[in-house]
Design a protein around this motif. Structure first.
Motif, PDB file in Angstrom:
ATOM      1  N   ASP A   1      23.731  11.819 -11.093  1.00 35.59           N
ATOM      2  CA  ASP A   1      25.038  11.359 -10.629  1.00 35.59           C
ATOM      3  C   ASP A   1      25.291  10.006 -11.292  1.00 35.59           C
ATOM      4  N   TRP A   2      26.053  10.005 -12.387  1.00 43.04           N
ATOM      5  CA  TRP A   2      26.116   8.835 -13.257  1.00 43.04           C
ATOM      6  C   TRP A   2      26.755   7.596 -12.636  1.00 43.04           C
ATOM      7  N   GLY A   3      27.800   7.755 -11.845  1.00 40.14           N
ATOM      8  CA  GLY A   3      28.444   6.590 -11.257  1.00 40.14           C
ATOM      9  C   GLY A   3      27.490   5.752 -10.428  1.00 40.14           C
ATOM     10  N   PRO A   4      26.894   6.316  -9.380  1.00 35.99           N
ATOM     11  CA  PRO A   4      25.943   5.569  -8.558  1.00 35.99           C
ATOM     12  C   PRO A   4      24.706   5.094  -9.330  1.00 35.99           C
ATOM     13  N   THR A   5      24.253   5.892 -10.312  1.00 41.57           N
ATOM     14  CA  THR A   5      23.061   5.508 -11.078  1.00 41.57           C
ATOM     15  C   THR A   5      23.337   4.277 -11.932  1.00 41.57           C
ATOM     16  N   ILE A   6      24.490   4.241 -12.582  1.00 46.51           N
ATOM     17  CA  ILE A   6      24.852   3.075 -13.393  1.00 46.51           C
ATOM     18  C   ILE A   6      25.049   1.850 -12.494  1.00 46.51           C
ATOM     19  N   PHE A   7      25.668   2.068 -11.339  1.00 47.49           N
ATOM     20  CA  PHE A   7      25.870   0.977 -10.385  1.00 47.49           C
ATOM     21  C   PHE A   7      24.518   0.403  -9.952  1.00 47.49           C
ATOM     22  N   ALA A   8      23.563   1.280  -9.636  1.00 46.18           N
ATOM     23  CA  ALA A   8      22.230   0.847  -9.232  1.00 46.18           C
ATOM     24  C   ALA A   8      21.536   0.091 -10.355  1.00 46.18           C
ATOM     25  N   THR A   9      21.763   0.515 -11.598  1.00 41.30           N
ATOM     26  CA  THR A   9      21.154  -0.136 -12.755  1.00 41.30           C
ATOM     27  C   THR A   9      21.673  -1.563 -12.920  1.00 41.30           C
ATOM     28  N   VAL A  10      22.964  -1.747 -12.704  1.00 42.42           N
ATOM     29  CA  VAL A  10      23.569  -3.079 -12.793  1.00 42.42           C
ATOM     30  C   VAL A  10      23.026  -3.987 -11.681  1.00 42.42           C
ATOM     31  N   ILE A  11      22.954  -3.451 -10.479  1.00 47.84           N
ATOM     32  CA  ILE A  11      22.400  -4.215  -9.352  1.00 47.84           C
ATOM     33  C   ILE A  11      20.957  -4.623  -9.653  1.00 47.84           C
ATOM     34  N   ALA A  12      20.174  -3.675 -10.206  1.00 49.55           N
ATOM     35  CA  ALA A  12      18.771  -3.933 -10.533  1.00 49.55           C
ATOM     36  C   ALA A  12      18.645  -5.050 -11.563  1.00 49.55           C
ATOM     37  N   PHE A  13      19.581  -5.105 -12.507  1.00 52.12           N
ATOM     38  CA  PHE A  13      19.551  -6.145 -13.539  1.00 52.12           C
ATOM     39  C   PHE A  13      19.669  -7.536 -12.925  1.00 52.12           C
ATOM     40  N   PHE A  14      20.690  -7.763 -12.119  1.00 56.08           N
ATOM     41  CA  PHE A  14      20.918  -9.100 -11.554  1.00 56.08           C
ATOM     42  C   PHE A  14      19.802  -9.492 -10.585  1.00 56.08           C
ATOM     43  N   CYS A  15      19.383  -8.545  -9.762  1.00 61.60           N
ATOM     44  CA  CYS A  15      18.319  -8.825  -8.806  1.00 61.60           C
ATOM     45  C   CYS A  15      16.996  -9.063  -9.547  1.00 61.60           C
ATOM     46  N   GLY A  16      16.732  -8.254 -10.573  1.00 55.47           N
ATOM     47  CA  GLY A  16      15.496  -8.381 -11.338  1.00 55.47           C
ATOM     48  C   GLY A  16      15.382  -9.707 -12.056  1.00 55.47           C
TER      49      GLY A  16
END
Length: 291
Positions: free
Chosen positions: A228-243
Motif C-alpha cells: 500500500d504505497w501511500g501509507p508506506t511512503i508516509f511511514a518512510t518519511v516519518i522514519a527519516f525525521f525521527c531517525g
C-alpha cells in the motif's frame, strides 16, 4: 494499512533502527500488540530507506570523503594507502556477508524467522551478548585497582578481517530481534574497538545493505503490487525525521554511557513475549501481511 498505522509504524522504525533493540522486532511486535496485520518484510525494508537517508545526511561529510578517496584510489596508486579510500573498500567487503545470506535465506526471512518465539529468544540472547561486550569495554576504559586503562582500537586500525567479522555480525540482523546496530557494535566491542568507532562503522556499513534491500523490495513490490504505497511512503518519511534525531542523540549517548539500559529492556521484553505466547495471549505467527 491505515494512515494511523503507518504513522505509528514509521515512528517505531525511526526510533528503533539505530538503537540496539531491533527495529524489525518492534515493527512486528507493534502490529501484534495492536491487533494489526504484520507489516511484513517488504514494509520494513522500504521504510528503512528513510532511516538510511538520515544516515546519509548525518554522516554526509564522512561519506563524501570516503567516496571521493575510494574513487581516486581506483586510478591513483598513491591514494590506496589513504584511510578513507581503505574505508570505502572495507564497507564493500563488510557488506558481502549480508548480501549473500540475504539472498540465500530470503524466504525464511519473510516467513519462519518472523515467529515471535524466535524474536523473543534473539532479544534475550543478543541482549546478554551486548551486556557482556559493554562490560568488557567499560573495564578496558576504566582500568582497575591494579590495572591501567587499556587503549581500544579506532577505525584507523580496521582491516579486512575485522571488516568481514563486522559484516557477519550485521548479517545476523536478518533475523528479527537481533538488531543490526546491537550485533555490529557489540562485535566491534569484542574486537577491542572504541564505542564511537564501532557505532560509526556500524552505521556506515549498513548503508549499502539497507539501500540495496529497500530498492530490491521496492522493485519486487512494484511488480507484484502487494504494498500500500501511500501509507508506506508516509511511514518512510516519518522514519527519516525521527531517525535523524535518534542518530544525533545516540552518537552523543554512547561516548559516555553504558548500553546496560538497552540490555535490561531487551531481556525484559523477550521474557514478556515468551510469557504471552506461552499463555496463548499472543499468537507467535504473523497475521497475513498488510498490503
Amino acid at each position: 494499512m491505515s494512515w494511523f498505522e503507518s504513522l505509528i509504524l514509521g515512528l517505531v522504525q525511526g526510533l528503533t533502527e539505530f538503537l540496539p533493540v531491533s527495529s524489525s522486532a518492534h515493527l512486528r511486535l507493534t502490529a501484534a500488540f495492536s491487533g494489526w496485520k504484520d507489516p511484513g518484510a517488504a514494509f520494513t525494508a522500504i521504510t528503512q530507506i528513510g532511516t538510511e537517508a538520515a544516515v546519509l545526511i548525518y554522516f554526509r561529510q564522512d561519506i563524501g570523503r570516503i567516496i571521493s578517496a575510494w574513487a581516486r584510489s581506483l586510478f591513483n596508486k598513491e591514494m590506496r594507502g589513504n584511510h578513507d579510500a581503505q574505508m570505502g573498500w572495507l564497507v564493500i567487503v563488510g557488506s558481502i556477508p549480508i548480501g549473500v545470506l540475504g539472498l540465500l535465506f530470503k524466504d525464511q526471512i519473510e516467513g519462519p524467522f518472523r515467529d515471535l518465539r524466535i524474536t523473543a529468544t534473539m532479544l534475550i540472547v543478543i541482549g546478554v551478548v551486548i551486556g557482556i561486550a559493554d562490560r568488557l569495554a567499560a573495564r578496558d576504559e576504566s582500568g582497575g585497582k591494579h590495572r591501567a586503562p587499556k587503549q581500544r582500537k579506532t577505525l584507523e586500525n580496521l582491516g579486512v578481517r575485522d571488516g568481514l567479522i563486522y559484516g557477519v555480525c550485521q548479517a545476523m540482523a536478518l533475523v528479527p530481534g537481533v538488531s543490526r546496530s546491537g550485533a555490529t557494535i557489540s562485535g566491534g566491542l569484542f574486537m577491542g574497538y572504541k564505542r564511537e568507532a564501532a557505532a560509526r562503522y556500524s552505521f556506515l556499513l549498513a548503508i549499502p545493505a539497507v539501500l540495496a534491500s529497500g530498492l530490491f523490495e521496492t522493485k519486487d513490490a512494484l511488480e507484484k503490487g502487494h504494498v500500500d504505497w501511500g501509507p508506506t511512503i508516509f511511514a518512510t518519511v516519518i522514519a527519516f525525521f525521527c531517525g535523524y534525531a535518534v542518530i544525533a542523540w545516540f552518537m552523543k549517548f554512547i561516548s559516555h554511557k553504558s548500553f546496560m539500559p538497552f540490555v535490561y529492556y531487551r531481556v525484559a521484553l523477550g521474557i514478556v513475549i515468551i510469557a504471552l505466547v506461552s499463555t496463548g495471549a499472543l499468537s507467535p505467527h504473523a497475521a497475513e501481511s498488510a498490503g
